[in-house]
Design a protein around this motif. Structure first.
Motif, PDB file in Angstrom:
ATOM      1  N   ILE A 212     -13.387 -48.013 -11.493  1.00  0.00           N
ATOM      2  CA  ILE A 212     -12.173 -48.355 -12.249  1.00  0.00           C
ATOM      3  C   ILE A 212     -11.919 -47.261 -13.289  1.00  0.00           C
ATOM      4  O   ILE A 212     -12.733 -47.069 -14.207  1.00  0.00           O
ATOM      5  CB  ILE A 212     -12.318 -49.726 -12.959  1.00  0.00           C
ATOM      6  N   ALA A 213     -10.799 -46.562 -13.135  1.00  0.00           N
ATOM      7  CA  ALA A 213     -10.461 -45.488 -14.080  1.00  0.00           C
ATOM      8  C   ALA A 213     -10.006 -46.095 -15.405  1.00  0.00           C
ATOM      9  O   ALA A 213      -9.376 -47.154 -15.433  1.00  0.00           O
ATOM     10  CB  ALA A 213      -9.354 -44.623 -13.487  1.00  0.00           C
ATOM     11  N   GLN A 214     -10.343 -45.417 -16.510  1.00  0.00           N
ATOM     12  CA  GLN A 214      -9.888 -45.885 -17.831  1.00  0.00           C
ATOM     13  C   GLN A 214      -8.443 -45.462 -18.043  1.00  0.00           C
ATOM     14  O   GLN A 214      -8.124 -44.280 -17.904  1.00  0.00           O
ATOM     15  CB  GLN A 214     -10.716 -45.237 -18.932  1.00  0.00           C
ATOM     16  N   GLN A 215      -7.570 -46.389 -18.401  1.00  0.00           N
ATOM     17  CA  GLN A 215      -6.181 -46.044 -18.717  1.00  0.00           C
ATOM     18  C   GLN A 215      -6.081 -45.546 -20.154  1.00  0.00           C
ATOM     19  O   GLN A 215      -5.208 -44.772 -20.504  1.00  0.00           O
ATOM     20  CB  GLN A 215      -5.271 -47.264 -18.528  1.00  0.00           C
ATOM     21  N   VAL A 216      -6.960 -46.066 -21.005  1.00  0.00           N
ATOM     22  CA  VAL A 216      -7.026 -45.612 -22.395  1.00  0.00           C
ATOM     23  C   VAL A 216      -8.436 -45.068 -22.605  1.00  0.00           C
ATOM     24  O   VAL A 216      -9.404 -45.819 -22.488  1.00  0.00           O
ATOM     25  CB  VAL A 216      -6.765 -46.781 -23.375  1.00  0.00           C
ATOM     26  N   GLN A 217      -8.561 -43.781 -22.879  1.00  0.00           N
ATOM     27  CA  GLN A 217      -9.891 -43.205 -23.055  1.00  0.00           C
ATOM     28  C   GLN A 217     -10.544 -43.781 -24.309  1.00  0.00           C
ATOM     29  O   GLN A 217      -9.909 -43.878 -25.361  1.00  0.00           O
ATOM     30  CB  GLN A 217      -9.800 -41.675 -23.197  1.00  0.00           C
ATOM     31  N   ASN A 218     -11.782 -44.203 -24.180  1.00  0.00           N
ATOM     32  CA  ASN A 218     -12.485 -44.785 -25.319  1.00  0.00           C
ATOM     33  C   ASN A 218     -13.953 -44.397 -25.204  1.00  0.00           C
ATOM     34  O   ASN A 218     -14.655 -44.877 -24.328  1.00  0.00           O
ATOM     35  CB  ASN A 218     -12.329 -46.312 -25.287  1.00  0.00           C
ATOM     36  N   ASP A 219     -14.393 -43.495 -26.069  1.00  0.00           N
ATOM     37  CA  ASP A 219     -15.788 -43.052 -25.942  1.00  0.00           C
ATOM     38  C   ASP A 219     -16.658 -43.603 -27.070  1.00  0.00           C
ATOM     39  O   ASP A 219     -17.651 -42.990 -27.460  1.00  0.00           O
ATOM     40  CB  ASP A 219     -15.888 -41.531 -25.822  1.00  0.00           C
ATOM     41  N   VAL A 220     -16.312 -44.795 -27.550  1.00  0.00           N
ATOM     42  CA  VAL A 220     -17.175 -45.436 -28.541  1.00  0.00           C
ATOM     43  C   VAL A 220     -18.529 -45.721 -27.905  1.00  0.00           C
ATOM     44  O   VAL A 220     -18.629 -46.004 -26.708  1.00  0.00           O
ATOM     45  CB  VAL A 220     -16.527 -46.733 -29.089  1.00  0.00           C
ATOM     46  N   SER A 221     -19.584 -45.589 -28.680  1.00  0.00           N
ATOM     47  CA  SER A 221     -20.922 -45.940 -28.191  1.00  0.00           C
ATOM     48  C   SER A 221     -21.669 -46.633 -29.317  1.00  0.00           C
ATOM     49  O   SER A 221     -21.360 -46.449 -30.499  1.00  0.00           O
ATOM     50  CB  SER A 221     -21.683 -44.692 -27.758  1.00  0.00           C
ATOM     51  N   SER A 222     -22.684 -47.399 -28.935  1.00  0.00           N
ATOM     52  CA  SER A 222     -23.519 -48.064 -29.946  1.00  0.00           C
ATOM     53  C   SER A 222     -24.227 -47.022 -30.804  1.00  0.00           C
ATOM     54  O   SER A 222     -24.442 -47.233 -31.995  1.00  0.00           O
ATOM     55  CB  SER A 222     -24.548 -48.959 -29.266  1.00  0.00           C
ATOM     56  N   THR A 223     -24.581 -45.893 -30.204  1.00  0.00           N
ATOM     57  CA  THR A 223     -25.260 -44.832 -30.958  1.00  0.00           C
ATOM     58  C   THR A 223     -24.389 -44.369 -32.119  1.00  0.00           C
ATOM     59  O   THR A 223     -24.853 -44.209 -33.247  1.00  0.00           O
ATOM     60  CB  THR A 223     -25.563 -43.626 -30.037  1.00  0.00           C
ATOM     61  N   LYS A 224     -23.096 -44.157 -31.833  1.00  0.00           N
ATOM     62  CA  LYS A 224     -22.193 -43.703 -32.896  1.00  0.00           C
ATOM     63  C   LYS A 224     -22.054 -44.768 -33.975  1.00  0.00           C
ATOM     64  O   LYS A 224     -22.029 -44.459 -35.166  1.00  0.00           O
ATOM     65  CB  LYS A 224     -20.818 -43.380 -32.310  1.00  0.00           C
ATOM     66  N   VAL A 225     -21.970 -46.033 -33.563  1.00  0.00           N
ATOM     67  CA  VAL A 225     -21.847 -47.120 -34.543  1.00  0.00           C
ATOM     68  C   VAL A 225     -23.093 -47.168 -35.434  1.00  0.00           C
ATOM     69  O   VAL A 225     -22.990 -47.275 -36.665  1.00  0.00           O
ATOM     70  CB  VAL A 225     -21.623 -48.469 -33.822  1.00  0.00           C
ATOM     71  N   ARG A 226     -24.279 -47.021 -34.832  1.00  0.00           N
ATOM     72  CA  ARG A 226     -25.507 -47.032 -35.646  1.00  0.00           C
ATOM     73  C   ARG A 226     -25.501 -45.865 -36.636  1.00  0.00           C
ATOM     74  O   ARG A 226     -25.899 -46.010 -37.785  1.00  0.00           O
ATOM     75  CB  ARG A 226     -26.754 -46.922 -34.748  1.00  0.00           C
ATOM     76  N   LEU A 227     -25.045 -44.722 -36.161  1.00  0.00           N
ATOM     77  CA  LEU A 227     -25.000 -43.546 -37.041  1.00  0.00           C
ATOM     78  C   LEU A 227     -24.055 -43.792 -38.217  1.00  0.00           C
ATOM     79  O   LEU A 227     -24.362 -43.457 -39.361  1.00  0.00           O
ATOM     80  CB  LEU A 227     -24.560 -42.312 -36.254  1.00  0.00           C
ATOM     81  N   PHE A 228     -22.906 -44.414 -37.925  1.00  0.00           N
ATOM     82  CA  PHE A 228     -21.949 -44.692 -38.996  1.00  0.00           C
ATOM     83  C   PHE A 228     -22.575 -45.620 -40.043  1.00  0.00           C
ATOM     84  O   PHE A 228     -22.416 -45.420 -41.242  1.00  0.00           O
ATOM     85  CB  PHE A 228     -20.664 -45.315 -38.424  1.00  0.00           C
ATOM     86  N   PHE A 229     -23.285 -46.666 -39.582  1.00  0.00           N
ATOM     87  CA  PHE A 229     -23.963 -47.550 -40.535  1.00  0.00           C
ATOM     88  C   PHE A 229     -24.944 -46.744 -41.379  1.00  0.00           C
ATOM     89  O   PHE A 229     -25.000 -46.884 -42.594  1.00  0.00           O
ATOM     90  CB  PHE A 229     -24.735 -48.658 -39.805  1.00  0.00           C
TER      91      PHE A 229
END
Ligand SMILES: Nc1ncnc2c1ncn2[C@@H]1O[C@H](COP(=O)(O)OP(=O)(O)OP(=O)(O)O)[C@@H](O)[C@H]1O
Ligand SMILES: NC(=O)c1ccc[n+]([C@@H]2O[C@H](COP(=O)(O)O)[C@@H](O)[C@H]2O)c1
Length: 297
Positions: A212-229
């Motif tokens: 299933i191709a992404q219609q809206v690109q979204n490269d959020v990851s849990s790693t990035k969220v942890r880094l932000f915290f």
């Protein structure tokens, strides 16, 4: 209650003490009798769950309704056991609680299952078999106007995870044959893991793999969220507010304070953030100082 052991399909499955499948949102009746009933299962760390984990199910739902003869009866998140021992993994108990908050508050059809999380490490083939057993053997499948029918349990995953199926030593051939040949999978495109390449290298199971191709690109990851915290940056709108509150109340990803050159070296060593270059990497200007930190999936 003692752990319960039973034999099923390719593997012996063991239930954690006091385990019962969450099924309050599982549809027990098939609406269209000509359709094939399915349940979607997403396996992963969910450390923490993000909006995109929830969104994967919505993307799959749209695809299924528009392109297939499947009818979705429910969707489950199955957080991996603590024994997976991935760098920075917070306890399964917290990851299950975060998934429960997210699904209960943000979705009308998704659920979390703690079977995999609250015991020894279980291969994905065993996790899918567990759902098969609970839904088809324990609950008796789905009601149709012609009687009870079995439900097909299908894996929902990002293309990075399905890409690991072609890496030597990560999945056994028997498990691949079981997961892809018997259960089947929906693969959501993820930035950095091209759908075509991922599916081409698993060509033998092509009929049971739905890219299933992404219609809206979204490269959020849990790693990035942890880094932000850890950097004290805002994570609003990347994950549900109730999950953010839970993380803060339990201090799951403590703020490291201002980051120095030395600290950035440590992050790279711990595997929390890949600071090497990659196609999908992006430069993000930290608001904690003047440093630029490279983030990748
Ligand atoms: N942005 C995304 N696009 C597509 N699939 C995703 C995305 N984020 C997560 N997934 C998929 O969700 C499932 C569970 O992911 P997981 O919990 O490992 O999240 P993650 O963001 O990859 O975690 P981490 O950054 O800790 O490695 C996997 O199948 C993964 O491929
Ligand atoms: N052989 C297998 O069954 C196998 C191999 C690699 C990953 N997995 C699963 O894929 C998921 C990967 O999660 P992460 O992307 O967070 O590492 C986990 O649920 C893990 O159990 C299963």
């Amino acid at each position: 209650m003692a752990a319960q052991i039973f034999a099923h399909k390719t593997t012996a499955l063991t239930n954690p003490p006091n385990y019962a499948l969450t099924s309050h949102r599982l549809c027990r009746t098939l609406h269209t009798s000509t359709k094939q009933p399915i349940v979607l299962v997403a396996c992963g760390s969910f450390n923490p769950i993000t909006y995109h984990h929830l969104r994967m199910f919505e993307i799959a739902k749209d695809f299924i309704q528009q392109n297939t003869n499947f009818e979705i009866l429910g969707g489950y998140l199955s957080p991996v056991s603590d024994e997976y021992k991935k760098a920075g993994l917070v306890s399964a108990h917290h990851r299950v609680n975060m998934c429960a908050l997210a699904t209960e508050q943000e979705s009308s059809w998704l659920m979390v299952d703690s079977w995999e999380a609250l015991q020894t490490y279980q291969r994905t083939a065993a996790v899918l078999d567990h759902f098969d057993y609970e839904i088809n053997t324990v609950l008796g499948g789905v009601s149709t106007r012609d009687g009870e029918r079995d439900v097909q349990i299908m894996l929902l995953a990002g293309s990075d995870l399905i890409g690991t199926m072609s890496e030597p030593g990560v999945w056994s051939h028997d498990d691949l044959d079981h997961v892809l040949g018997h259960h089947g999978t929906f693969v959501i495109e993820r930035t950095g893991a091209a759908l075509d390449q991922v599916v081409d290298s698993l060509a033998r199971w092509r009929n049971n793999i739905y890219p299933i191709a992404q219609q809206v690109q979204n490269d959020v990851s849990s790693t990035k969220v942890r880094l932000f915290f850890r950097r004290g940056l805002s994570v609003q709108y990347l994950l549900p507010a109730a999950v953010i509150d839970y993380i803060e109340q339990n201090n799951l990803y403590p703020d490291d304070g201002p980051c120095t050159e030395k600290d950035r070296g440590k992050e790279s060593e711990s595997g929390e953030v890949d600071t090497t270059s990659s196609e999908s990497g992006r430069n993000v200007q930290s608001t904690l100082g003047t440093e630029t930190t490279r983030l990748s999936n």
